[in-house]
Design an enzyme around this catalytic site. Structure first.
Site, PDB file in Angstrom:
ATOM      1  N   GLY A 144       0.821  -1.664   0.061  1.00  0.00           N
ATOM      2  CA  GLY A 144       0.080   0.141   0.062  1.00  0.00           C
ATOM      3  C   GLY A 144       0.780   1.000  -0.418  1.00  0.00           C
ATOM      4  O   GLY A 144       2.051   1.141   0.504  1.00  0.00           O
ATOM      5  N   GLY A 151       0.293   5.296   1.143  1.00  0.00           N
ATOM      6  CA  GLY A 151      -0.280   6.456   1.341  1.00  0.00           C
ATOM      7  C   GLY A 151       0.101   7.523   1.436  1.00  0.00           C
ATOM      8  O   GLY A 151       1.460   8.011   2.257  1.00  0.00           O
ATOM      9  N   GLY A 152       0.317   8.722   0.423  1.00  0.00           N
ATOM     10  CA  GLY A 152       0.610  10.014   0.795  1.00  0.00           C
ATOM     11  C   GLY A 152       2.324  10.387   0.520  1.00  0.00           C
ATOM     12  O   GLY A 152       3.146   9.345  -0.794  1.00  0.00           O
ATOM     13  N   PHE A 153       3.025  10.351   1.245  1.00  0.00           N
ATOM     14  CA  PHE A 153       4.525  10.538   1.428  1.00  0.00           C
ATOM     15  C   PHE A 153       5.415   8.978   1.905  1.00  0.00           C
ATOM     16  O   PHE A 153       6.019   8.765   2.142  1.00  0.00           O
ATOM     17  CB  PHE A 153       5.097  11.983   1.484  1.00  0.00           C
ATOM     18  CG  PHE A 153       4.392  11.601   3.222  1.00  0.00           C
ATOM     19  CD1 PHE A 153       3.519  12.587   2.743  1.00  0.00           C
ATOM     20  CD2 PHE A 153       4.801  10.838   4.550  1.00  0.00           C
ATOM     21  CE1 PHE A 153       2.795  12.667   4.639  1.00  0.00           C
ATOM     22  CE2 PHE A 153       3.992  11.218   5.520  1.00  0.00           C
ATOM     23  CZ  PHE A 153       2.752  11.873   5.158  1.00  0.00           C
ATOM     24  N   LYS A 162       6.045   4.676   2.085  1.00  0.00           N
ATOM     25  CA  LYS A 162       5.049   3.009   0.795  1.00  0.00           C
ATOM     26  C   LYS A 162       5.219   2.255   2.082  1.00  0.00           C
ATOM     27  O   LYS A 162       5.891   1.722   3.256  1.00  0.00           O
ATOM     28  CB  LYS A 162       6.560   3.119   0.720  1.00  0.00           C
ATOM     29  CG  LYS A 162       6.442   1.397  -0.336  1.00  0.00           C
ATOM     30  CD  LYS A 162       7.241   1.989  -2.260  1.00  0.00           C
ATOM     31  CE  LYS A 162       8.756   2.065  -1.946  1.00  0.00           C
ATOM     32  NZ  LYS A 162       9.806   1.896  -2.570  1.00  0.00           N
ATOM     33  N   LYS A 179       6.534   0.210   7.184  1.00  0.00           N
ATOM     34  CA  LYS A 179       5.929   1.820   6.002  1.00  0.00           C
ATOM     35  C   LYS A 179       7.277   3.440   5.751  1.00  0.00           C
ATOM     36  O   LYS A 179       8.135   3.008   7.071  1.00  0.00           O
ATOM     37  CB  LYS A 179       5.200   2.618   7.532  1.00  0.00           C
ATOM     38  CG  LYS A 179       4.545   4.902   7.068  1.00  0.00           C
ATOM     39  CD  LYS A 179       3.853   5.013   7.685  1.00  0.00           C
ATOM     40  CE  LYS A 179       3.696   6.359   7.397  1.00  0.00           C
ATOM     41  NZ  LYS A 179       2.469   7.255   8.378  1.00  0.00           N
ATOM     42  N   ASP A 216      -8.160  12.801  12.531  1.00  0.00           N
ATOM     43  CA  ASP A 216      -8.526  12.115  11.221  1.00  0.00           C
ATOM     44  C   ASP A 216      -9.082  11.118  10.769  1.00  0.00           C
ATOM     45  O   ASP A 216      -8.875  10.158  10.154  1.00  0.00           O
ATOM     46  CB  ASP A 216      -7.175  12.273  10.637  1.00  0.00           C
ATOM     47  CG  ASP A 216      -7.241  12.046   8.947  1.00  0.00           C
ATOM     48  OD1 ASP A 216      -6.018  11.457   8.403  1.00  0.00           O
ATOM     49  OD2 ASP A 216      -8.483  12.504   8.261  1.00  0.00           O
TER      50      ASP A 216
HETATM   51  C1  LIG Z   1      -5.033   5.749   2.908  1.00  0.00           C
HETATM   52  N1  LIG Z   1      -3.753   5.560   4.037  1.00  0.00           N
HETATM   53  C2  LIG Z   1      -3.675   6.308   4.681  1.00  0.00           C
HETATM   54  C3  LIG Z   1      -2.332   5.330   3.830  1.00  0.00           C
HETATM   55  C4  LIG Z   1      -2.710   3.166   3.480  1.00  0.00           C
HETATM   56  C5  LIG Z   1      -1.239   2.664   3.292  1.00  0.00           C
HETATM   57  C6  LIG Z   1      -1.518   1.296   3.168  1.00  0.00           C
HETATM   58  C7  LIG Z   1      -1.938   0.736   4.928  1.00  0.00           C
HETATM   59  N2  LIG Z   1      -2.118  -0.716   4.098  1.00  0.00           N
HETATM   60  C8  LIG Z   1      -2.796  -1.562   3.367  1.00  0.00           C
HETATM   61  O1  LIG Z   1      -3.518  -1.132   2.124  1.00  0.00           O
HETATM   62  N3  LIG Z   1      -3.108  -2.638   3.321  1.00  0.00           N
HETATM   63  C9  LIG Z   1      -3.744  -3.430   2.427  1.00  0.00           C
HETATM   64  C10 LIG Z   1      -2.706  -3.753   3.640  1.00  0.00           C
HETATM   65  C11 LIG Z   1      -1.618  -3.131   5.484  1.00  0.00           C
HETATM   66  C12 LIG Z   1      -1.117  -4.227   5.593  1.00  0.00           C
HETATM   67  N4  LIG Z   1      -1.028  -4.132   7.573  1.00  0.00           N
HETATM   68  C13 LIG Z   1      -1.376  -2.720   7.022  1.00  0.00           C
HETATM   69  C14 LIG Z   1       0.050  -2.578   8.634  1.00  0.00           C
HETATM   70  C15 LIG Z   1       0.184  -1.131   9.259  1.00  0.00           C
HETATM   71  C16 LIG Z   1      -0.236  -0.013   7.904  1.00  0.00           C
HETATM   72  C17 LIG Z   1      -0.681   1.544   8.498  1.00  0.00           C
HETATM   73  C18 LIG Z   1      -0.037   2.554   7.709  1.00  0.00           C
HETATM   74  C19 LIG Z   1       0.566   3.804   7.724  1.00  0.00           C
HETATM   75 CL1  LIG Z   1       0.000   4.737   6.448  1.00  0.00          CL
HETATM   76  C20 LIG Z   1       0.339   4.235   8.988  1.00  0.00           C
HETATM   77  O2  LIG Z   1       0.840   5.344   9.643  1.00  0.00           O
HETATM   78  C21 LIG Z   1       0.231   3.012  10.157  1.00  0.00           C
HETATM   79 CL2  LIG Z   1       0.257   3.838  11.426  1.00  0.00          CL
HETATM   80  C22 LIG Z   1       0.208   1.582   9.743  1.00  0.00           C
HETATM   81  N5  LIG Z   1      -0.762  -0.503   7.065  1.00  0.00           N
HETATM   82  C23 LIG Z   1      -0.856  -1.519   6.419  1.00  0.00           C
HETATM   83  C24 LIG Z   1      -1.182  -1.766   5.423  1.00  0.00           C
HETATM   84  C25 LIG Z   1      -3.305   0.821   4.834  1.00  0.00           C
HETATM   85  C26 LIG Z   1      -2.906   2.717   4.814  1.00  0.00           C
END
Ligand SMILES: CN(C)C[C@H]1CC[C@H](N2C(=O)N(C)Cc3cnc4ccc(-c5cc(Cl)c(O)c(Cl)c5)nc4c32)CC1
Length: 338
Positions: A19, A21-23, A25, A41, A133
């Site tokens: 995944g 999110g913004g800045f 990976k 992250k 948020d």
């Molecule tokens: C759109 N969003 C703001 C960001 C998105 C980034 C990928 C994430 N993800 C996914 O999208 N899967 C599909 C799998 C996945 C699996 N485990 C994860 C565990 C932690 C996180 C995580 C990501 C960010 Cl940006 C954080 O700040 C924290 Cl504290 C935690 N993302 C995970 C994650 C979901 C959120």
């Protein structure tokens, strides 16, 4: 040239990007000592620019927050160009996608999820933070259908405590409180309750209470606080939604009143806010001796030495290994290091 991720060699095997999110990976990885999956992250400090302080804010907040419905931070690795946050893996992905796949949730399932969200937000507020948020994109599902709150990059921990008014407008417009979109001073905790109202509405209805592709029109709808109640909503859920989607923040239900609301305490399943002890704050609840022993034996060190090193909470590889072994113990799995 060495891979930019060589700093993790020997500690983690990095796999595919899961995944972005913004800045940032987010890559799937394996913690080599336990074989457990984690999410890493990865941020480039040069790309972050003036957003860099926000990342340090998120890291400091997550180090303080230890709760069964908040995504656990295990380790932080910083090089001159990159920051790596090793996080609890949530294979279920975002709650947002879970709702979209089902159109909307049945009341009982929404209640089970909303109890977990309210429990996490109450803890965040009691620790003196506001998330600011809250939305389904920032709630992930783990392998046991438990929700994990993420993305504390906007959370505020005003020096003067939660009763200090905030000014910065942030978060996602559709979930933003009226006082926030009016540019007034606002309390992060009160704005969080409004966002939770929008979130509960999205869970129960499958669409947003206030929506408009024109931002100005959206703001006016939020400030008016007028929304539809679809016919499938029960009286209890309509009552709770009305208490949270109060335009006047002083008339809005507080988090402690919310936790006692009959809609939340009612229903059949009283389970699913797992009170698991693994999230007891380690600084105040000491360390788990079985985990200390397992690490000491594996490393051929004394338990005293390992306990002292763990109690430094340096958020290094040892901290990550401790948290992952503790989670294994809480799931009733055998403690084993490879
Ligand atoms: C759109 N969003 C703001 C960001 C998105 C980034 C990928 C994430 N993800 C996914 O999208 N899967 C599909 C799998 C996945 C699996 N485990 C994860 C565990 C932690 C996180 C995580 C990501 C960010 Cl940006 C954080 O700040 C924290 Cl504290 C935690 N993302 C995970 C994650 C979901 C959120």
């Amino acid at each position: 040239q060495v891979s930019p991720y060589s700093v993790l060699d020997g500690q983690y095997d990095l796999h595919e990007t899961i995944g972005s999110g913004g800045f940032a990976k987010v890559k799937l990885a394996t913690h080599l000592l336990t074989g457990d999956k984690v999410a890493i992250k990865i941020m480039d400090k040069r790309q972050l620019g003036e957003d860099l302080p926000r990342i340090y804010l998120e890291i400091e907040a997550m180090k303080q927050l230890s709760h069964q419905h908040i995504c656990k931070l295990y380790q932080v690795v910083e090089t001159d160009t990159k920051i790596f946050m090793v996080l609890e893996y949530c294979p279920g992905g975002e709650l947002f996608d879970y709702i979209v796949e089902r159109d909307r949730l049945e009341e009982e399932e929404a209640r089970v999820f909303f109890r977990q969200i309210a429990s996490a937000v109450a803890y965040v507020h009691n620790m003196g933070y506001a998330h600011r948020d809250l939305k389904p994109e920032n709630l992930l599902l783990d392998d046991e259908q438990h929700l994990k709150l993420i993305d504390f990059g906007l959370c505020a921990n005003p020096m003067g405590g939660l009763d200090q008014h905030l000014a910065t407008c942030c978060g996602s417009p559709a979930y933003a409180a009226p006082e926030l979109v009016s540019g007034k001073q606002y309390l992060g905790s009160e704005a969080d309750i409004w966002s939770m109202g929008v979130l509960l509405y999205a869970l129960l209805c499958g669409f947003l209470p206030f929506d408009d592709e024109n931002l100005g029109a959206l703001y006016r709808k939020i400030q008016a606080g007028v929304y539809e109640n679809p016919e499938w909503l029960t009286a209890g859920s309509k009552d709770l939604l009305a208490a949270m989607l109060q335009v006047d923040p002083k008339r809005r239900i507080t988090i402690s009143q919310l936790l006692m609301h009959p809609w939340l305490t009612g229903g059949s399943s009283s389970a699913n806010v797992d009170p698991s002890s693994k999230y007891k704050d380690p600084e105040t609840h000491g360390v788990d001796e079985d985990v200390i022993t397992e690490v000491a034996v594996h490393q051929g060190k004394s338990r005293v030495a390992v306990r002292q090193a763990v109690l430094r909470w340096s958020y290094d590889y040892l901290t990550a290994t401790y948290f992952l072994l503790l989670a294994q113990k809480m799931k009733g799995n055998p403690l084993r290091l490879l």
